[in-house]
Design an enzyme around this catalytic site. Structure first.
Site, short mmCIF file in Angstrom:
data_model
loop_
_atom_site.label_atom_id
_atom_site.label_comp_id
_atom_site.label_asym_id
_atom_site.label_seq_id
_atom_site.Cartn_x
_atom_site.Cartn_y
_atom_site.Cartn_z
N GLY A 366 6.48 -22.19 -60.06
CA GLY A 366 7.78 -22.22 -59.41
C GLY A 366 8.58 -20.94 -59.42
O GLY A 366 9.71 -20.92 -58.92
N ASP A 411 -2.09 -31.31 -51.54
CA ASP A 411 -2.99 -30.17 -51.39
C ASP A 411 -2.54 -29.33 -50.20
O ASP A 411 -2.37 -29.86 -49.09
CB ASP A 411 -4.42 -30.69 -51.18
CG ASP A 411 -5.46 -29.59 -51.30
OD1 ASP A 411 -5.20 -28.45 -50.87
OD2 ASP A 411 -6.57 -29.88 -51.81
N CYS A 485 -2.60 -12.31 -57.80
CA CYS A 485 -2.38 -11.50 -59.00
C CYS A 485 -3.73 -11.00 -59.49
O CYS A 485 -4.16 -11.26 -60.61
CB CYS A 485 -1.68 -12.32 -60.08
SG CYS A 485 -1.18 -11.30 -61.49
#
Length: 549
Positions: A366, A411, A485
């Site tokens: 989040g 999903d 990332c």
């Protein structure tokens, strides 16, 4: 070196059900060895024909016979002492004393949980510190030992193997973790060598009593060289095997070193700088939520400093960010500056037409949804945040409370089949795709040893599917930001170009460099951007921005 030895497990994340004892060490009653590992027992003959740690140890190695003059007071200031649950006993009618001080014991327990239970240090360590009541210097010491040992595990294992005269995999797992912890103190901290050896032998006495002499011998052998001398002895030649050399010298698996070098264009000097930065303790970054907090005022409030690049970043000097009032009341959240930059880039990209429907397709836990939701609130937009895992969807709800955010526990690949995720509907879409996380190894030190090249095929397939769904979700003229990332080229350039080619839609790349702060260095040739810890002080975030035709 491919990484430290650890108990095999069928799949990543499956809980290891206790240590499997490997019986690499014989129980107490061991013979005495060379006196450089302790005081020579009167009348005992020296044996110098075996490797140091394979010589059978006696009482001077910290064996089973209790001695009234054992050391225990050489510890850094401020270290608390543990209670009987950490191995106190009674000797000659004296009151029980703890086997090891509490910060080292907590560090050991956290390291053991990581290797035994597939735990994550950033989750188990804070809970252990709270339970033990450790704060201040003690908590900082336990944290440094935990994260430092986990970061350097690969190199420590190579050194322990050499000092022990046996493969580290043959050492009983509890003793192995204790030796890693002791070796880290000897080679990478200012703890005096004798104190590191003594405290680690005390620890081994509580977790593997029959191996105290063995542990003492290994640790004293490790004290015979400093870290650089051990690397010089054990690492392959930098000229003939640069990847192998860097892997051992800077404690990364070879495949990760190779992937970093490829992403950096083969520049081994810059790869070295990245590996060094990966082993440094990263600063804590806060995100001052736009419309709710001013970063300069927040920096004054928390005793920090405004960030170098993100207009919302605040650097914390230390402490527990969860205790800050600004975090508790939702004015700020913890988020790496690189994550702030890539989310803000999507919001900053020029867009023709309506701009009120935003989508975060992989929202958990989040952080980016919190920033995008705050930005949406200032611009009259609304964010739909999608998360497939129920517990992570709840985290997104907590992170976005009070913001114009709707959380869907579904999903992200269900675009078009889920009526709440219609095709061609959203103006801005973020895909923060699941990835190997190689860009955040400085924050998640155990990840470098858990990830394997075999993780890439299923991850990259999922990344392509999610990006394709995001492109379908965007309206014509809408924007999609693909973020990972990880700097691995298969997860970045290969994934984004393959998804754009296969999606069956008209897609153009948008140059992402102008979407980042003016004057930000080292952004490359575009149109995509790769951030780096050693260049920008951020996690190694990748950003590609695409426009649907």
């Amino acid at each position: 070196m491919t990484g430290p030895s650890r108990p095999d497990r069928p799949v990543e994340g499956e809980r290891q059900r206790g240590y499997a004892r490997e019986h690499g060490d014989r129980p107490g009653g061991e013979r005495r060895g060379d006196d450089r590992f302790g005081d020579r027992e009167r009348g005992a003959r020296q044996r110098s024909d075996r490797p140091a740690a394979d010589r059978r140890a006696g009482d001077r190695f910290g064996g089973d016979r209790e001695r009234g003059d054992r050391r225990g007071g050489d510890r850094p200031g401020g270290d608390r002492r543990g209670g009987d649950r950490f191995g106190g006993d009674r000797r000659g009618g004296r009151p029980a004393r703890p086997a090891v001080d509490l910060p080292r014991q907590i560090a050991y327990e956290a390291i053991a949980a990581v290797h035994r239970d597939d735990a994550y240090a950033n989750l188990v360590l804070p809970a252990m510190l709270r339970e033990a009541g450790l704060t201040g210097r003690d908590a900082a010491f336990a944290t440094e030992l935990t994260y430092g040992t986990l970061r350097h595990t690969g190199t420590l294992d190579a050194i322990v193997t050499d000092a022990a005269g046996r493969d580290v995999q043959r050492i009983d797992p509890p003793v192995r973790d204790a030796l890693r912890l002791g070796a880290y103190q000897i080679l990478h901290t200012r703890v005096p060598a004798h104190a590191a050896v003594s405290s680690t032998v005390d620890l081994v006495r509580s977790v593997g009593p029959g191996a105290t002499g063995f542990a003492n011998a290994v640790l004293r052998e490790i004290t015979s060289r400093d870290a650089d001398a051990w690397v010089a002895k054990l690492a392959p030649s930098q000229e003939t095997d640069p990847v192998g050399h860097l892997a051992l010298a800077y404690s990364h698996p070879q495949w990760i070193v190779r992937s970093f070098a490829e992403a950096l264009g083969g520049d081994m000097g810059e790869t070295t700088r990245l590996l060094i930065e990966d082993n440094e303790r990263p600063p804590v970054h806060l995100c001052a939520r736009p419309g709710l907090a001013d970063p300069v005022a927040l920096a004054d409030e928390v005793g920090g400093a405004p960030g170098a690049f993100s207009p919302y970043a605040v650097y914390l000097p230390g402490g527990a960010p969860g205790d800050l009032a600004a975090v508790a009341d939702g004015r700020a959240h913890v988020q790496d500056e690189g994550s702030q930059l890539v989310a803000d880039a999507l919001a900053a990209a020029p867009l023709d037409g309506p701009d009120g429907r935003w989508l975060d397709l992989c929202a958990g836990p989040g952080g980016k949804s919190g920033l995008l939701g705050a930005l949406a609130a200032t611009r009259g937009a609304r964010l739909t945040a999608v998360e497939v895992a129920e517990h992570r969807a709840r985290l997104v709800e907590q992170a976005t409370r009070g913001l114009p955010v709707t959380v869907l526990n579904t999903d992200g690949r269900s675009v078009g089949s889920d009526p709440k995720l219609p095709e061609g509907h959203f103006d801005r879409v973020l895909v923060d795709a699941p990835c190997t996380g190689l860009g955040a190894l400085r924050r998640r030190p155990e990840a470098r040893w858990r990830r394997q090249p075999s993780d890439l095929p299923p991850l990259t397939r999922l990344q392509r599917e999610l990006l394709t769904a995001a492109l379908r979700a965007a309206r014509p003229g809408g924007l999609v930001a693909y973020v990972t990332c990880s700097p691995h080229v298969v997860e970045t350039h290969v994934t984004v170009t393959e998804a754009a080619r296969r999606c069956g839609l008209g897609v153009d790349f948008v140059d992402a460099r102008p979407l980042l702060p003016a004057g930000m260095p080292g952004l490359g040739d575009g149109p995509t951007v790769q951030l780096w810890p050693h260049r920008h002080g951020t996690d190694a975030m990748f950003l590609a921005v695409l426009r649907r035709n």
